[in-house]
Each structure stands twice: as C-alpha cells, then as structure tokens.
Write a protein that holds these residues in place. Structure first.
Motif, PDB file in Angstrom:
ATOM      1  N   ALA A  11       1.079  -0.461  -0.032  1.00  0.00           N
ATOM      2  CA  ALA A  11       0.403   0.275  -0.212  1.00  0.00           C
ATOM      3  C   ALA A  11       0.759   1.134   0.240  1.00  0.00           C
ATOM      4  O   ALA A  11       0.690   1.806  -0.793  1.00  0.00           O
ATOM      5  N   GLY A  12       2.092   1.260   0.433  1.00  0.00           N
ATOM      6  CA  GLY A  12       2.920   2.408   1.038  1.00  0.00           C
ATOM      7  C   GLY A  12       3.614   2.562  -0.550  1.00  0.00           C
ATOM      8  O   GLY A  12       2.821   3.552  -1.322  1.00  0.00           O
ATOM      9  N   GLY A  42       1.499   5.987  -6.581  1.00  0.00           N
ATOM     10  CA  GLY A  42       0.062   7.137  -6.670  1.00  0.00           C
ATOM     11  C   GLY A  42       0.408   8.838  -6.676  1.00  0.00           C
ATOM     12  O   GLY A  42       0.186   9.601  -7.808  1.00  0.00           O
ATOM     13  N   LEU A  43       1.081   9.385  -5.849  1.00  0.00           N
ATOM     14  CA  LEU A  43       1.909  10.143  -5.423  1.00  0.00           C
ATOM     15  C   LEU A  43       2.199  11.040  -6.902  1.00  0.00           C
ATOM     16  O   LEU A  43       2.123  12.171  -7.006  1.00  0.00           O
ATOM     17  N   VAL A  44       3.524  10.660  -7.444  1.00  0.00           N
ATOM     18  CA  VAL A  44       4.472  11.000  -8.405  1.00  0.00           C
ATOM     19  C   VAL A  44       3.837  10.644  -9.502  1.00  0.00           C
ATOM     20  O   VAL A  44       3.761  11.377 -10.045  1.00  0.00           O
ATOM     21  N   SER A  45       2.971   9.841  -9.740  1.00  0.00           N
ATOM     22  CA  SER A  45       2.015   9.913 -11.316  1.00  0.00           C
ATOM     23  C   SER A  45       1.293  10.670 -11.180  1.00  0.00           C
ATOM     24  O   SER A  45       0.292  11.418 -12.054  1.00  0.00           O
ATOM     25  N   GLY A  53      -2.918   4.255  -7.524  1.00  0.00           N
ATOM     26  CA  GLY A  53      -0.694   3.157  -6.997  1.00  0.00           C
ATOM     27  C   GLY A  53      -1.866   2.168  -6.192  1.00  0.00           C
ATOM     28  O   GLY A  53      -1.165   1.134  -7.156  1.00  0.00           O
ATOM     29  N   VAL A  54      -1.864   2.501  -5.718  1.00  0.00           N
ATOM     30  CA  VAL A  54      -2.425   1.221  -4.628  1.00  0.00           C
ATOM     31  C   VAL A  54      -3.157  -0.147  -5.165  1.00  0.00           C
ATOM     32  O   VAL A  54      -2.936  -1.300  -5.374  1.00  0.00           O
TER      33      VAL A  54
END
Length: 172
Positions: free
Chosen positions: A10-11, A17-20, A79-80
């Motif tokens: 998940a991390g 997800g953050l970077v994308s 992202g997860v």
C-alpha cells in the motif's frame, strides 16, 4: 495475508500514485497555462459536491491546495490498485511478462478516467465545454501519461531489484 506485506505494498502504491498524480497535475497545469484550455481546473474541480449541505454553511470556492489534495487521495487509491494488480498477476503466474503487464495495467488505469471528461465538464461552468475537442485531447493525453508513469515506476522498481536490462534483452 500478512498485514505488514499489504501495508508495504500500500505504501508503494501510494508513492506510485503520488508521483504519477503530481506528474498528471503538473502536465495539465502547464497545458492550461500555455493554451488556456481549462484541463487543470477540470482535474481539480469538485463543484458538483454539495459542500453547503455537508458543511452546514455556505462554502466559498475551495482553495487549490484542498482540491489538489482530493486529487492526490484518488491517485493514492489508484496507485494501491495498480500495485495489488501487479501482485495478483504475479500470484496467478499469468503468461504476461512482468514488463508488458506493468505497462498494460498502467495504461488501462490511465484510460479508465478519460470518459469522466463528459460528466465533469457538464457539472461546472469553470471547466471546458463538452464539445471542446482540444481540451478532451489534452485530458486524454494527460491520463495516458499518468498510466505510463505508473508502469514506469513498476519497471524502475524491477530494475532496482534485478539490475538494468542488458542490450541483448528484448523489450517485451
């Protein structure tokens, strides 16, 4: 399922997800700044949420940082889902190569939000019109970039674990 391994995935997914998500937002913000096409506004727009009823008081236009945070929460979730999809593919030992699956799965997750252009553009006066072909193309390009960034991070992680591919390795 071990809780710690899920939390680790998940991390990782949240980082992807953050970077994308930041990449998508920066791309659409640059497009909006250069062309005037309000695709960044469309990305962050939450005018359709009945904030007055939820907050119990009139709400002024939401600050950009708040709308951007909501965008990142959605991107964390995607992202997860991306990382879990890679795990499921590996567990099922599907015939895809790890390389092609990461790119394909990332592209698919990038394609899924493209049709959201229609309802999101209809729900606010601040967003591009439904018949704005240029905005639609930028929206689609940005989300494809998002999916490719997801695939890229999966490949980077693979390269870091196994080493960079040699010139003789085929690019599947």
């Amino acid at each position: 399922m071990h809780r710690s391994s899920f939390m680790s995935r998940a991390g990782t997914g949240m980082l992807y997800g953050l970077v994308s998500g930041v990449g998508l937002a920066l791309f659409l913000k640059a497009v909006q700044a250069m062309t005037g096409s309000r695709v960044y506004t469309l990305l962050l727009n939450v005018d359709f949420v009945p904030w007055n009823e939820l907050m119990g008081r009139p709400v002024l236009p939401l600050p950009e940082w708040f709308e951007f945070s909501l965008h990142l929460i959605v991107s964390f979730i995607i992202g997860v889902v991306f990382v879990e999809g890679l795990r499921i593919e590996a567990a099922w030992k599907v015939t895809w190569s790890a390389r092609s699956f990461a790119w394909t799965w990332g592209a698919l997750l990038g394609l899924i939000p493209i049709p959201l252009y229609v309802p999101l553009s209809l729900l606010s006066e601040r967003t591009p019109r439904l018949d704005d072909g240029e905005a639609w193309c930028w929206w689609a390009a940005g989300h494809l970039l998002y999916g490719l960034l997801l695939g890229c991070f999966a490949r980077l992680k693979d390269w870091m674990k196994r080493g960079m591919p040699k010139k003789t390795d085929s690019l599947r």
